[in-house]
Motif scaffolding. Structure first.
Motif, mmCIF file in Angstrom:
data_model
loop_
_atom_site.group_PDB
_atom_site.id
_atom_site.type_symbol
_atom_site.label_atom_id
_atom_site.label_comp_id
_atom_site.label_asym_id
_atom_site.label_seq_id
_atom_site.Cartn_x
_atom_site.Cartn_y
_atom_site.Cartn_z
ATOM 1 N N GLY A 92 25.579 103.552 -54.170
ATOM 2 C CA GLY A 92 25.007 103.787 -52.850
ATOM 3 C C GLY A 92 26.029 103.693 -51.742
ATOM 4 N N THR A 93 27.317 103.775 -52.084
ATOM 5 C CA THR A 93 28.378 103.571 -51.092
ATOM 6 C C THR A 93 28.604 104.777 -50.192
ATOM 7 O OG1 THR A 93 30.147 104.418 -52.531
ATOM 8 C CG2 THR A 93 29.566 102.074 -52.745
ATOM 9 N N GLY A 94 28.238 105.962 -50.671
ATOM 10 C CA GLY A 94 28.532 107.176 -49.924
ATOM 11 C C GLY A 94 29.965 107.638 -50.081
ATOM 12 N N ALA A 95 30.785 106.857 -50.761
ATOM 13 C CA ALA A 95 32.192 107.202 -50.962
ATOM 14 C C ALA A 95 32.348 108.030 -52.231
ATOM 15 C CB ALA A 95 33.035 105.937 -51.050
ATOM 16 N N LYS A 96 33.119 109.101 -52.140
ATOM 17 C CA LYS A 96 33.312 109.998 -53.271
ATOM 18 C C LYS A 96 34.629 109.712 -53.995
ATOM 19 C CE LYS A 96 30.855 113.693 -50.818
ATOM 20 N NZ LYS A 96 30.983 115.052 -50.225
ATOM 21 N N ALA A 97 34.580 109.752 -55.303
ATOM 22 C CA ALA A 97 35.791 109.558 -56.099
ATOM 23 C C ALA A 97 36.744 110.728 -55.862
ATOM 24 C CB ALA A 97 35.446 109.455 -57.574
ATOM 25 N N GLY A 98 38.043 110.432 -55.873
ATOM 26 C CA GLY A 98 39.040 111.466 -55.647
ATOM 27 C C GLY A 98 39.880 111.781 -56.859
ATOM 28 N N ILE A 99 39.609 111.071 -57.956
ATOM 29 C CA ILE A 99 40.396 111.270 -59.171
ATOM 30 C C ILE A 99 39.561 110.775 -60.346
ATOM 31 C CG2 ILE A 99 41.569 109.020 -59.174
ATOM 32 C CD1 ILE A 99 44.181 110.617 -59.812
ATOM 33 N N ILE A 100 39.853 111.281 -61.539
ATOM 34 C CA ILE A 100 39.137 110.868 -62.751
ATOM 35 C C ILE A 100 40.108 110.107 -63.652
ATOM 36 C CG2 ILE A 100 37.746 111.592 -64.723
ATOM 37 C CD1 ILE A 100 37.290 114.276 -63.252
ATOM 38 N N LYS A 101 39.711 108.924 -64.090
ATOM 39 C CA LYS A 101 40.554 108.106 -64.967
ATOM 40 C C LYS A 101 40.088 108.249 -66.409
ATOM 41 C CE LYS A 101 43.760 104.932 -65.649
ATOM 42 N NZ LYS A 101 43.700 103.575 -65.069
#
Length: 317
Positions: free
Chosen positions: A128-137
């Motif tokens: 629920g942070t609204g922050a989008k991931a920028g990379i996949i680990k």
């Protein structure tokens, strides 16, 4: 204009500045946060972490890529607060450090389920942070060979990367042949993959780094600072000169565009202590002076820490 997802929003790649491509705000194995040895209050974590990020910013650091996957202590609301407090862009990841860090719910999941999970965290947000991931680990589990679960995660990551345009960062570059095969089968260009830890003291001798570059992949020299010269070196330590010589073979051998560098430090240990005193700022305090002393010019340093990361992290879709 090329863009990158950070925890405070999507920004132009040109605003990333100097990038530490493989670091950790607080990394731990699943469950370590419940162990009293590692439990810390938010105030304690801030006290350890904020000065390191502020120093990074004062040195000229612009972006900190947190390579902490799902189940390993990722805390995106905390990252948002740190970014706002210090002025450092923080890029969070989706995915897993390795199949052996995935809790049962994810370990039993299908490729389709995992892919949808990754895509949601990249395009909608993490929790629920609204922050989008920028990379996949993604990563190779302990044992040095990709497990069937690792392969499912890699395939899901490849599909998510192809669908969203974000890149993939791997934990270890050993046993890369199955990974390259999966990425090729899924139609993912290999310049969207950074094969990490090619320089660590345990796996460097068995990592086919030249072959990875020949296939089109990128190399992450990201364990700078873990040296056998330390008083109490970790098991993955390596002589400082050996690592530098390894790095320079690519930097000075016409392949500087294929390499990125970092320190893989842990701001506030959570179940994984790393090395006391080792921080992301090793890059500015030791690594860059070492590069200059070895004849690496300022333009090349900029390519390694500014241009290459901006190109790699940029969303391509």
């Amino acid at each position: 204009m090329s863009k990158v997802n950070t925890v405070l929003g999507t920004i132009p790649a040109e605003e990333l500045g100097f990038v530490a491509i493989h670091e950790h705000i607080g990394y731990g194995m699943p469950g370590s946060e419940l162990d009293t040895k590692w439990w810390k209050t938010p105030e304690q974590r801030y006290e350890e972490t904020v000065p390191k990020l502020r120093q990074f910013h004062e040195y000229g650091g612009g972006t900190f890529v947190d390579a902490t996957g799902i189940c390993n202590g990722r805390d995106v609301d905390y990252y948002k607060s740190l970014s706002a407090k210090t002025g450092v862009h923080i890029v969070a990841c989706t995915g897993f450090v390795g199949g052996d860090t995935a809790l049962p719910h994810f370990a039993r999941a299908t490729v389709d389920y995992l892919s949808r999970q990754f895509i949601h965290e990249i395009t909608v947000g993490i929790g629920g942070t609204g922050a989008k991931a920028g990379i996949i680990k993604v990563g190779v589990s302990r044992g040095g060979r990709m497990t069937e679960l690792d392969k499912r995660i890699y395939r899901a990551a490849a599909r998510a990367a192809a669908a969203t345009g974000v890149p993939i960062l791997t934990h270890l570059a050993i046993d890369p042949e199955p990974a390259v095969a999966i990425f090729n089968e899924e139609g993912l260009p290999l310049d969207r993959v950074l094969f990490g830890h090619v320089d660590d003291g345990v796996n460097a001798p068995i990592t086919p780094d030249t072959w990875i570059v020949q296939q089109g992949g990128r190399l992450g020299f990201d364990t700078f600072g873990y040296e056998t010269e330390l008083t109490d070196p970790p098991f993955w330590a390596r002589p400082r000169k050996d690592r530098m010589d390894h790095f320079l073979r690519f930097v000075q051998g016409g392949q500087v565009d294929r390499v990125l560098a970092s320190a893989d430090a842990n701001c506030s240990p959570l179940g994984w202590p790393g090395v006391k005193g080792h921080t992301v700022n090793y890059i500015f305090e030791v690594l860059i002076p070492d590069l200059r002393n070895n004849g690496v010019d300022e333009e090349t340093i900029t390519r390694i820490f500014v241009d290459n990361p901006a190109d790699f992290l940029s969303i391509r879709n």
